[in-house]
Design an enzyme around this catalytic site. Structure first.
Site, PDB file in Angstrom:
ATOM      1  CG  ASN A  68      50.706  51.503  34.380  1.00 22.16           C
ATOM      2  OD1 ASN A  68      49.524  51.208  34.110  1.00 22.16           O
ATOM      3  ND2 ASN A  68      51.783  51.017  34.167  1.00 22.16           N
ATOM      4  CG  ASN A 118      52.029  43.243  29.833  1.00 19.39           C
ATOM      5  OD1 ASN A 118      51.608  44.413  30.282  1.00 19.39           O
ATOM      6  ND2 ASN A 118      51.465  42.267  30.253  1.00 19.39           N
ATOM      7  CB  CYS A 131      47.045  48.742  28.911  1.00 12.42           C
ATOM      8  SG  CYS A 131      47.928  49.811  29.842  1.00 12.42           S
ATOM      9  N   GLY A 132      44.034  50.045  30.534  1.00 13.96           N
ATOM     10  CA  GLY A 132      43.420  51.316  30.875  1.00 13.96           C
ATOM     11  C   GLY A 132      44.402  52.832  30.748  1.00 13.96           C
ATOM     12  CG  ASN A 158      42.689  43.374  31.445  1.00 11.36           C
ATOM     13  OD1 ASN A 158      41.413  43.954  31.805  1.00 11.36           O
ATOM     14  ND2 ASN A 158      43.815  44.138  31.521  1.00 11.36           N
ATOM     15  CG  ASN A 170      46.176  42.212  35.318  1.00 12.89           C
ATOM     16  OD1 ASN A 170      47.130  42.577  35.119  1.00 12.89           O
ATOM     17  ND2 ASN A 170      44.990  41.785  34.309  1.00 12.89           N
ATOM     18  CD  GLU A 230      49.497  46.823  35.504  1.00 21.40           C
ATOM     19  OE1 GLU A 230      49.335  46.395  34.118  1.00 21.40           O
ATOM     20  OE2 GLU A 230      49.809  48.056  35.657  1.00 21.40           O
ATOM     21  NE  ARG A 231      47.347  39.237  32.038  1.00 22.25           N
ATOM     22  CZ  ARG A 231      46.545  39.163  31.091  1.00 22.25           C
ATOM     23  NH1 ARG A 231      45.933  37.851  31.030  1.00 22.25           N
ATOM     24  NH2 ARG A 231      45.940  39.983  30.388  1.00 22.25           N
ATOM     25  CB  CYS A 287      46.314  48.832  37.016  1.00 24.18           C
ATOM     26  SG  CYS A 287      45.617  47.650  35.774  1.00 24.18           S
ATOM     27  N   GLY A 288      44.611  50.962  35.045  1.00 19.97           N
ATOM     28  CA  GLY A 288      43.403  51.490  34.550  1.00 19.97           C
ATOM     29  C   GLY A 288      42.228  50.373  34.745  1.00 19.97           C
TER      30      GLY A 288
END
Length: 312
Positions: free
Chosen positions: A13, A66, A75-76, A189, A226, A244-245, A253-254
């Site tokens: 990512n 994004n 965002c992880g 989120n 998401n 992912e959105r 995705c974390g």
């Protein structure tokens, strides 16, 4: 104008990370889209701009966007890349491995783990509490399930966590008329979880690109969502693919890994510590049974550093 950046990734990512400690840089949505374009720009799933925090309780604050220019709450994988970026630039003293970064989902405490050569090894992030309330998720669906989850405390007593939310809810996809069983929760989120067993498929042939965008844009979600497709392997391991959105399918995705681990935990399918296998690699996710507070541990890598000209 010319901007210096690091290209980084967390399990594939990938992000453009920029230091802006004096808060002088402002990028438009179009500029962000152009920088993240994989054919005509640097190419990335998102952009991170790091600034000093004006809050005495935080060290830094970030601007995160994004690839399509939209602004998500958290965002992880990006937060681990931010920690590595700050560590590699000497902004995290050796005697202070922990830092706090302000995000739209609140301040995140991050512990930097270094190897025997004092180089960055991984980041452990306090991701906050999983929230099943419709308000936090931004979902126009009434809670349909109440759960009482028993857990054993450190004192070996048994206690119960009561939980109510949109759990194992049948959502009708308007475009196809298909009913998909979903569970919704927020990790700062919005996330919507689909167990691939309910679709009668494996993680490899899950219809991520068919169902993912339809649920992301479903009118039940006020700010989109998401979408995670999960497969339980055993009580310590799950497989996850993520739509992912604002990005489409990503390698990792974390926050999605955290949401998926919590989902599997409340279903009684896994322990409170679980390895989440994503397309780009693994994350270790720990869920506190008493509070549903979540910790995420994983790597972040530097790909290259460079300078790019941004059209004004």
């Amino acid at each position: 104008m010319n901007i210096s950046f690091d290209k980084m990734h967390g399990l594939g990512n990938d992000f453009i990370v920029i230091e802006d400690l004096m808060s002088e840089l402002e990028l438009t949505a179009q500029q962000i889209q152009e920088l993240c374009d994989r054919n005509f720009g640097i190419g990335a799933d998102g952009i991170i701009i790091l600034r000093r925090s004006s809050d005495a309780n935080s060290d830094y604050t970030w601007f995160f966007a994004n690839a399509d220019g939209t602004i998500p709450e958290m965002c992880g994988n990006g937060i681990r890349c931010a920690a590595r970026f700050l560590n590699d630039r000497g902004h995290i003293p050796e005697d202070k491995p922990g830092i706090v970064i302000d995000t739209l989902a609140g301040p995140k405490h991050i512990e930097v783990v270094r190897d025997k050569n004092d180089s960055f090894e991984q980041a452990i992030v306090d991701m906050g509490r999983a929230d099943f309330s419709s308000e936090a998720i931004g979902v126009d669906l009434e809670p349909n399930t109440a759960l009482d989850i028993e857990f054993t405390t450190d004192e070996d007593t048994i206690e119960t966590l009561s939980l109510e939310g949109v759990i194992d809810h049948s959502l009708v996809i308007d475009e196809t008329g298909e009913e998909i069983v979903i569970t919704c929760l927020s990790m700062g989120n919005p996330h919507t979880i689909i167990n691939v067993a309910s679709l009668g498929c494996t993680i490899e042939d899950a219809p991520v690109h068919e169902i993912g965008p339809l649920i992301e844009m479903h009118p039940a979600f006020s700010d989109r969502t998401n979408v995670e497709f999960i497969e339980v392997i055993d009580d310590r391991t799950i497989n996850v693919r993520v739509w992912e959105r604002g990005c489409g399918e990503t390698l990792a995705c974390g926050t999605g890994a955290c949401a998926s681990a919590v989902y599997a935990y409340i279903q009684g399918a896994v322990h409170d510590e679980v390895t989440v296998r994503l397309l780009g690699g693994d994350l270790l996710i720990t869920t506190d049974p008493a509070s549903l507070e979540v910790r995420m541990a994983g790597p972040a890598e530097l790909v290259y550093a460079g300078t790019v000209e941004v059209k004004e």
